[in-house]
Design a protein around this motif. Structure first.
Motif, PDB file in Angstrom:
ATOM      1  N   UNK A  32       0.814  -1.229   0.000  1.00  0.00           N
ATOM      2  CA  UNK A  32       0.000   0.000   0.000  1.00  0.00           C
ATOM      3  C   UNK A  32       0.842   1.272   0.000  1.00  0.00           C
ATOM      4  N   UNK A  33       2.086   1.174   0.468  1.00  0.00           N
ATOM      5  CA  UNK A  33       2.957   2.341   0.503  1.00  0.00           C
ATOM      6  C   UNK A  33       3.674   2.593  -0.824  1.00  0.00           C
ATOM      7  N   UNK A  34       3.360   1.808  -1.850  1.00  0.00           N
ATOM      8  CA  UNK A  34       3.955   2.053  -3.172  1.00  0.00           C
ATOM      9  C   UNK A  34       3.506   3.396  -3.724  1.00  0.00           C
ATOM     10  N   UNK A  35       2.272   3.803  -3.382  1.00  0.00           N
ATOM     11  CA  UNK A  35       1.770   5.114  -3.779  1.00  0.00           C
ATOM     12  C   UNK A  35       1.207   5.774  -2.532  1.00  0.00           C
ATOM     13  N   UNK A  36       1.800   6.892  -2.150  1.00  0.00           N
ATOM     14  CA  UNK A  36       1.380   7.619  -0.949  1.00  0.00           C
ATOM     15  C   UNK A  36       0.938   9.012  -1.379  1.00  0.00           C
ATOM     16  N   UNK A  37      -0.304   9.368  -1.029  1.00  0.00           N
ATOM     17  CA  UNK A  37      -0.862  10.677  -1.382  1.00  0.00           C
ATOM     18  C   UNK A  37      -1.051  11.468  -0.097  1.00  0.00           C
ATOM     19  N   UNK A  38      -0.287  12.540   0.056  1.00  0.00           N
ATOM     20  CA  UNK A  38      -0.334  13.387   1.260  1.00  0.00           C
ATOM     21  C   UNK A  38      -0.309  12.560   2.538  1.00  0.00           C
ATOM     22  N   UNK A  39       0.613  11.611   2.593  1.00  0.00           N
ATOM     23  CA  UNK A  39       0.804  10.797   3.794  1.00  0.00           C
ATOM     24  C   UNK A  39      -0.102   9.585   3.904  1.00  0.00           C
ATOM     25  N   UNK A  40      -1.009   9.372   2.951  1.00  0.00           N
ATOM     26  CA  UNK A  40      -1.951   8.252   3.007  1.00  0.00           C
ATOM     27  C   UNK A  40      -1.513   7.146   2.040  1.00  0.00           C
ATOM     28  N   UNK A  41      -1.131   5.950   2.555  1.00  0.00           N
ATOM     29  CA  UNK A  41      -0.828   4.830   1.656  1.00  0.00           C
ATOM     30  C   UNK A  41      -2.074   4.478   0.852  1.00  0.00           C
ATOM     31  N   UNK A  42      -1.962   4.490  -0.478  1.00  0.00           N
ATOM     32  CA  UNK A  42      -3.149   4.403  -1.330  1.00  0.00           C
ATOM     33  C   UNK A  42      -3.129   3.284  -2.356  1.00  0.00           C
ATOM     34  N   UNK A  43      -2.022   2.586  -2.502  1.00  0.00           N
ATOM     35  CA  UNK A  43      -1.919   1.569  -3.549  1.00  0.00           C
ATOM     36  C   UNK A  43      -2.634   0.287  -3.154  1.00  0.00           C
TER      37      UNK A  43
END
Length: 198
Positions: free
Chosen positions: A42-53
């Motif tokens: 999930x940490x592959x893509x982080x948007x403003x501190x939120x793991x989003x992947x």
């Protein structure tokens, strides 16, 4: 076309005190590499501190972010670039797109991306700064990308690498002058692939 695996997140506004949207795209840490704090998928893509992947060991994770508000709109996982193209064909112009492709060192015989059809190549070509041909034929373990659909902003970045320590970090200024009024919705009859806390 092959059907793609789709896992939708609820619409989510990352907390931000400023009009600065930060997106990090990075490979997960391989399990054989010692690290004090390994990066999870999930940490592959982080948007403003939120793991989003949302992705499995092998696959492509795509996160769609609203260009005006910084709101995370969708997160989806796919098995190949053709499926990503089918998904992006449904996304409105201007949306911010973050992509992380993870390919294991040992191919499992699944479909490769080297034979993209013309319509998929055209759809993926809408991602300004994303080299479709290079992505389809790359032997690198990771392809990282942040850009905007149908635009090629200065901050758009693409990287092919086999080094799990490399990453893309993008900071985007948003024009949010007043608090947003939004109605959040959730999809019924969908089951997330990964559940994480925020």
């Amino acid at each position: 076309r092959k059907k793609h695996n789709l896992s939708l997140l609820k619409v989510f506004f990352p907390s931000s005190r400023h009009n600065d949207l930060k997106i990090i795209v990075q490979p997960p840490m391989p399990s054989n590499v010692p690290s004090p704090a390994p990066k999870t998928h999930p940490e592959c893509i982080v948007v403003s501190g939120v793991p989003s992947a949302v992705t499995l060991t092998n696959g492509i994770s795509a996160v769609i972010v609203d260009e005006a508000s910084g709101c995370i709109l969708q997160s989806a996982a796919f098995s190949n670039l053709s499926a990503v193209g089918s998904f992006l064909d449904t996304v409105p112009y201007g949306r911010i797109v973050a992509i992380c492709r993870v390919r294991d060192d040992k191919p499992d015989g699944s479909e490769t991306d080297t034979s993209l059809d013309d319509s998929t190549t055209k759809i993926l070509g809408r991602l300004g700064g994303f080299d479709v041909e290079a992505a389809a034929t790359s032997s690198k373990n990771y392809i990282l990308f942040v850009g905007q659909l149908n635009f090629h902003p200065k901050w758009a970045t693409s990287l092919e690498t086999s080094d799990s320590m490399q990453s893309i970090k993008v900071s985007i200024q948003l024009n949010i002058s007043s608090p947003l009024k939004a109605r959040l919705r959730s999809e019924i009859n969908t089951v997330p692939v990964v559940v994480s806390t925020r």
